[in-house]
Scaffold this active site. Structure first.
Site, mmCIF file in Angstrom:
data_model
loop_
_atom_site.group_PDB
_atom_site.id
_atom_site.type_symbol
_atom_site.label_atom_id
_atom_site.label_comp_id
_atom_site.label_asym_id
_atom_site.label_seq_id
_atom_site.Cartn_x
_atom_site.Cartn_y
_atom_site.Cartn_z
ATOM 1 N N TYR A 111 0.863 -1.186 0.000
ATOM 2 C CA TYR A 111 0.000 0.000 0.000
ATOM 3 C C TYR A 111 0.904 1.242 0.000
ATOM 4 C CZ TYR A 111 -3.175 3.576 1.714
ATOM 5 O OH TYR A 111 -3.886 4.734 1.860
ATOM 6 N N ASP A 183 0.932 -7.786 6.388
ATOM 7 C CA ASP A 183 -0.280 -6.979 6.237
ATOM 8 C C ASP A 183 -1.327 -7.911 5.615
ATOM 9 O OD1 ASP A 183 -2.321 -5.326 5.357
ATOM 10 O OD2 ASP A 183 -0.976 -3.666 4.839
HETATM 11 N N1 LCS Z 1 -2.599 -1.687 4.339
HETATM 12 C C1 LCS Z 1 -3.286 -1.913 3.206
HETATM 13 C C2 LCS Z 1 -3.056 -3.167 2.424
HETATM 14 C C3 LCS Z 1 -4.204 -0.961 2.758
HETATM 15 O O1 LCS Z 1 -4.859 -1.213 1.627
HETATM 16 C C4 LCS Z 1 -4.371 0.231 3.500
HETATM 17 C C5 LCS Z 1 -5.311 1.289 3.043
HETATM 18 C C6 LCS Z 1 -3.643 0.419 4.676
HETATM 19 C C7 LCS Z 1 -2.761 -0.570 5.064
HETATM 20 C C8 LCS Z 1 -3.787 1.656 5.521
HETATM 21 O O2 LCS Z 1 -5.002 1.614 6.189
HETATM 22 P P1 LCS Z 1 -5.860 2.910 6.651
HETATM 23 O O3 LCS Z 1 -4.960 3.768 7.447
HETATM 24 O O4 LCS Z 1 -6.336 3.578 5.420
HETATM 25 O O5 LCS Z 1 -6.944 2.284 7.470
HETATM 26 N N2 LCS Z 1 -5.683 1.149 1.700
HETATM 27 C C9 LCS Z 1 -6.371 1.968 0.976
HETATM 28 C C10 LCS Z 1 -6.597 1.763 -0.394
HETATM 29 O O6 LCS Z 1 -6.150 0.832 -1.056
HETATM 30 N N3 LCS Z 1 -7.355 2.717 -0.838
HETATM 31 O O7 LCS Z 1 -7.625 3.659 0.125
HETATM 32 C C11 LCS Z 1 -7.001 3.232 1.358
#
Ligand code: LCS
Length: 393
Positions: A111, A183
């Site tokens: 990400y 993750d």
């Molecule tokens: N890890 C992964 C695999 C993610 O897809 C995301 C957010 C995060 C960590 C971070 O999480 P958050 O702080 O947003 O809760 N992914 C997003 C995406 O693919 N599109 O918008 C947010």
């Protein structure tokens, strides 16, 4: 009730529950910032650890505790640590495990912000990182240095859908005393449990499948052993990236239907992926449930199903992809993923736009890649909408 020996679906409903004085069927929201001590000695005992009474919501709170116990039970770990967001979890792990002079090896296509924060900010504190294609474990071995303290992987990776062999990586790291972090956002523990393969730490952006309703942002870490809890929990508290009791309640509520949501979304995704795979305007599709996925066998061995995330590229690359995103009407054109509604987005200009262009291209995030998070609508409606949009591209 001791929920240790229950099946996964039963754990979703019963693990971590609170026996409150009124017999509430759901976990109450303890919407308070602080907790009254019985007397001065009790207050002191709560701080010294002689009493497990609650003190202050950034430190601990019964609703948040319930989610932490539930998450640990689902991931077969020692304890959960709830965070304000997925990025709160990432930063708690980076700051807790790494120190000046340490080195981290990561999946290249993670990400975007998980990579950007390390390369742009942690590098200022003398922490080094290498990004490799972890779908081949030999690439990890080649990067290991005496200072390597952490191997951080995302499988399936966002957004390339490349997989990493969890067992192989746990063995490589275990022999060398390196801490492993997975993750697990794209799978949820319904489909994959990295700790069972020997990983030390697993975490989620619970914003996604775990909560599943696109109505909160949150993160949860689960550690395998008490020792890691004693490192990461104080870091989360001192960074101040704790979850809020209402957020925790929403995630507990969302988790009750995790299995049924994941199952339905995945059944839809298989149909959508098969539709895309044979469509004449689609150049390629990457989905772990298709035999054409280069790691189809690995998916079958370490995941309990291929999930609901698909990446694909239109013939005609970026322009055709943008055109498609503008023409679909059922999936929302929005970032995030893992909700009940289908979402479509363009990583190179959206979620991964802050990653350096050459790093992005090297890790397989092409300019034409479109990411589709398949929801739980009627599959024929999703496909009819895509079909109609494709005709106009
Ligand atoms: N890890 C992964 C695999 C993610 O897809 C995301 C957010 C995060 C960590 C971070 O999480 P958050 O702080 O947003 O809760 N992914 C997003 C995406 O693919 N599109 O918008 C947010």
């Amino acid at each position: 009730m001791d929920t240790k020996d229950l099946g996964f679906d039963s754990k979703l409903i019963h693990s971590g529950q609170i026996d409150d004085q009124f017999g509430s069927a759901t976990v109450p929201i303890y919407q308070t910032s602080t907790f009254r001590f019985r007397d001065a000695d009790h207050g002191a005992a709560c701080f010294s650890g002689d009493s497990d009474g609650y003190i202050y919501t950034r430190l601990n709170n019964p609703t948040i505790d319930a989610l932490e116990r539930l998450a640990a039970s689902l991931e077969n770990g020692y304890r959960g640590i709830a965070c304000s967001s997925g990025m709160g979890a990432v930063n708690t792990i980076y700051s807790g495990v790494l120190k000046q002079g340490d080195h981290m090896i990561s999946t290249d296509a993670v990400y975007g912000p998980s990579r950007v924060v390390m390369e742009k900010h942690y590098s200022k504190y003398g922490i080094e990182s290498s990004y490799v294609d972890t779908s081949n474990p030999d690439n990890i071995i080649k990067e290991i240095r005496p200072q390597t303290r952490m191997i951080y992987i995302e499988t399936p990776a966002n957004p390339t859908m490349s997989l990493t062999d969890l067992k192989a990586v746990a063995e490589i790291a275990g022999e060398r005393g390196i801490i492993t972090v997975a993750d697990n956002t794209f799978c949820s523990p319904y489909l994959q449990k990295p700790l069972d393969f020997g990983f030390d730490i697993v975490f989620h952006s619970v914003t996604k499948f775990m909560n599943g309703h696109a109505d909160i942002v949150g993160g949860v870490i689960v550690v395998k052993q008490r020792k890691l809890d004693s490192i990461l929990r104080p870091m989360m508290i001192n960074l101040g990236c704790n979850m809020d009791p209402h957020q925790a309640y929403m995630v507990i509520r969302g988790l009750k239907t995790l299995s049924v949501r994941m199952e339905k979304a995945q059944q839809n995704a298989i149909k959508v992926a098969r539709f895309l795979e044979v469509h004449p305007k689609v150049a390629w599709v990457k989905y772990p449930g298709l035999e054409s996925h280069p790691q189809y066998e690995l998916a079958r061995s370490q995941m309990d199903g291929p999930g609901a995330m698909i990446s694909f590229e239109m013939k005609g690359g970026l322009n055709a992809g943008k055109n498609l995103m503008n023409k679909v009407s059922l999936p929302l054109l929005a970032v995030s993923l893992g909700g009940v509604e289908s979402l479509i987005q363009h990583p190179a200009s959206m979620t991964h736009s802050k990653v350096d262009k050459s790093s992005r291209e090297e890790s397989g995030i092409t300019d034409g890649l479109v990411r589709f998070s398949v929801g739980i609508e009627n599959p024929e409606d999703i496909i009819t909408d895509l079909e109609r949009a494709m005709e106009n591209v």
